[in-house]
Design an enzyme around this catalytic site. Sequence first.
Site, PDB file in Angstrom:
ATOM      1  N   LYS A 253       0.191  -2.744  -7.528  1.00  0.00           N
ATOM      2  CA  LYS A 253       0.525  -3.699  -6.453  1.00  0.00           C
ATOM      3  C   LYS A 253      -0.013  -3.210  -5.121  1.00  0.00           C
ATOM      4  O   LYS A 253       0.471  -2.218  -4.577  1.00  0.00           O
ATOM      5  CB  LYS A 253       2.032  -3.913  -6.336  1.00  0.00           C
ATOM      6  CG  LYS A 253       2.293  -5.113  -5.411  1.00  0.00           C
ATOM      7  CD  LYS A 253       3.647  -5.123  -4.769  1.00  0.00           C
ATOM      8  CE  LYS A 253       3.707  -4.512  -3.398  1.00  0.00           C
ATOM      9  NZ  LYS A 253       2.984  -5.220  -2.327  1.00  0.00           N
TER      10      LYS A 253
ATOM     11  N   GLU B  26       4.360   9.714  -2.687  1.00  0.00           N
ATOM     12  CA  GLU B  26       3.564  10.213  -1.560  1.00  0.00           C
ATOM     13  C   GLU B  26       4.046   9.452  -0.335  1.00  0.00           C
ATOM     14  O   GLU B  26       3.785   8.255  -0.217  1.00  0.00           O
ATOM     15  CB  GLU B  26       2.066   9.920  -1.771  1.00  0.00           C
ATOM     16  CG  GLU B  26       1.467  10.524  -3.022  1.00  0.00           C
ATOM     17  CD  GLU B  26       1.123  11.985  -2.866  1.00  0.00           C
ATOM     18  OE1 GLU B  26       1.302  12.535  -1.755  1.00  0.00           O
ATOM     19  OE2 GLU B  26       0.707  12.587  -3.855  1.00  0.00           O
TER      20      GLU B  26
ATOM     21  N   CYS C 298      -1.261   8.792   6.965  1.00  0.00           N
ATOM     22  CA  CYS C 298       0.020   9.466   6.694  1.00  0.00           C
ATOM     23  C   CYS C 298      -0.020  10.923   7.146  1.00  0.00           C
ATOM     24  O   CYS C 298       0.991  11.483   7.559  1.00  0.00           O
ATOM     25  CB  CYS C 298       0.319   9.401   5.207  1.00  0.00           C
ATOM     26  SG  CYS C 298      -1.085   9.899   4.224  1.00  0.00           S
TER      27      CYS C 298
ATOM     28  N   GLU D 238       7.840   9.087  12.506  1.00  0.00           N
ATOM     29  CA  GLU D 238       6.457   8.694  12.245  1.00  0.00           C
ATOM     30  C   GLU D 238       6.165   7.374  12.955  1.00  0.00           C
ATOM     31  O   GLU D 238       6.852   6.389  12.740  1.00  0.00           O
ATOM     32  CB  GLU D 238       6.269   8.517  10.728  1.00  0.00           C
ATOM     33  CG  GLU D 238       4.846   8.234  10.354  1.00  0.00           C
ATOM     34  CD  GLU D 238       4.665   8.059   8.845  1.00  0.00           C
ATOM     35  OE1 GLU D 238       5.537   7.469   8.197  1.00  0.00           O
ATOM     36  OE2 GLU D 238       3.638   8.533   8.340  1.00  0.00           O
TER      37      GLU D 238
END
Length: 486
Positions: free
Chosen positions: A190, A264, A298, A395
């Site tokens: 997906k 992850e 990331c 983040e």
Amino acid sequence: MAKAKKDNDWNLAPAPESTGHVKIDKKYDLFIGGKFVPPTAKKYFETVNPATEKILSQVAEAGQKDVDKAVKAARKAYDTVWSKMPPVERSKYIFRIARLIQERAREFAIIESIDGGKPIRESRDVDVPLAAAHFFYHAGWADKLNYAFPNAEVSSLGVVGQIIPWNFPLLMAAWKIAPALACGNTVVLKPAETTPLTALKLAELFMDAGLPDGVVNIITGAGSTGQALVEHSDIDKIAFTGSTQVGKMIKRSLAGKSTRLTLELGGKAANIIFEDSAIDQAVEGVVNGIYFNQGHVCCAGSRLFVEESISSEFIRKLKHRMDHLILGDPLDKNTDIGAINSEGQLNTIQSYLEAGEKDGFEMYQSNVAVPKKGFWCRPTLFTHVSQSSVISKEEIFGPVLAMQTFRTIDEVIDKANNTPYGLSAGVWTDKGSKIFNLTTKLKAGVVWANTFNKFDPTSPFGGYKESGFGREGGLHGLSAYLKITG
Ligand code: NAP
Ligand code: MG
């Protein structure tokens, strides 16, 4: 807010990549069992070009029934074809996929930039070549798994559900699909809602490669489609790349089941500059670590630590470099900073800019002109932030850097490790001994020395702490798609 004094004084002629040869269909269906099929509920959603806000295509939204169809197609392909095929034959298909990605590299790079907003320089020079490299690397292992894990029995897992984010749509698809296939598994993937197009192009490429029906199925949709995949009862492994928040939800929903899981997740990487480093190179490394690709990485070096003795010089040079970055059309070959991936992400970034200003930190933004249409954020630097501030803890996933200074090595190790994340870090110094000292003490899956954001399929990538578990790439990545006994 301190403003740059002058406008960007470079005046380069536009150098847009031509798009005439690229075909984007008005509508895309779901890729299930080797062909495109309409979604059961006949629902479609739009994907837009974030640099122009123009609608690019209508994309199918997979519901629970479609997810079930895709898993069944993958199970059938696993039981009847893929797990039975001699590994050397599987390897040939994966090599073919790698070569076809190389042949169509320009098309993939352009679609990646149009759908996601990243500069063509990045998609052309990083995303697409690395995606091909991942298929080549894993094609090489497919018939040598017994040599990869000597004195052990290895076997495939079965059907793997894979969910990926919007920041490296094609590359993340390659990171996921290539090792899964090489190890003899079949896949339901997906892609992210805002960047489905390169995964759908990849589906077309799989048909051209003659990949047996159902070996890879691609189902587009929103978070609920991902959730339906995670909750499906006939999945042997889930591999997820995305936010820590969704990663935690997935782990909770798989608790008590035997489904394998690798996550992850997010990061808040420290980029550490010592006074003995090559300062100009370090400035460029910091710019590469947070501003190129809009900070949509990331492992972006979003926390900057500069040794106090050089901090004034470093800030001066960094601001100078920021003022000369070129922001704009992602398809222009000169562009350094493209569009923010979506309006939602731009709003998130803006709320962090406000939080940083509200906390009273000095904010510097380069004075580049910003196009009227589309989603854009100027490269931003907050200097002398506190450890406990929101902008240095959370983040942001945008071109926003939070800077602190340090005096001793122990101090900077403490500060760098003072985060719930642990995906990556960077160290800039002339001294090998400092590099070795820090690489052993920084709690991060990857530590770059005198460089940043470098990837290779042979090198495992993954996090500590809330950045997830499991590795992708190298032998560690391979082992995540195998049962290894003995
Ligand atoms: P996200 O919201 O977690 O989405 C990631 C993927 O999960 C998307 O395909 C998303 O679909 C899907 N999803 C959303 N809710 C779900 C649910 N409840 N169950 C199953 N799937 C669900 O993350 P994002 O904001 O798109 O991506 C940015 C994040 O990814 C950042 O935190 C970044 O650090 C992380 N990231 C990590 C790595 C790494 O290797 N560690 C690499 C790249 C990115 P929709 O797109 O439709 O929401
Ligand atoms: Mg899009």
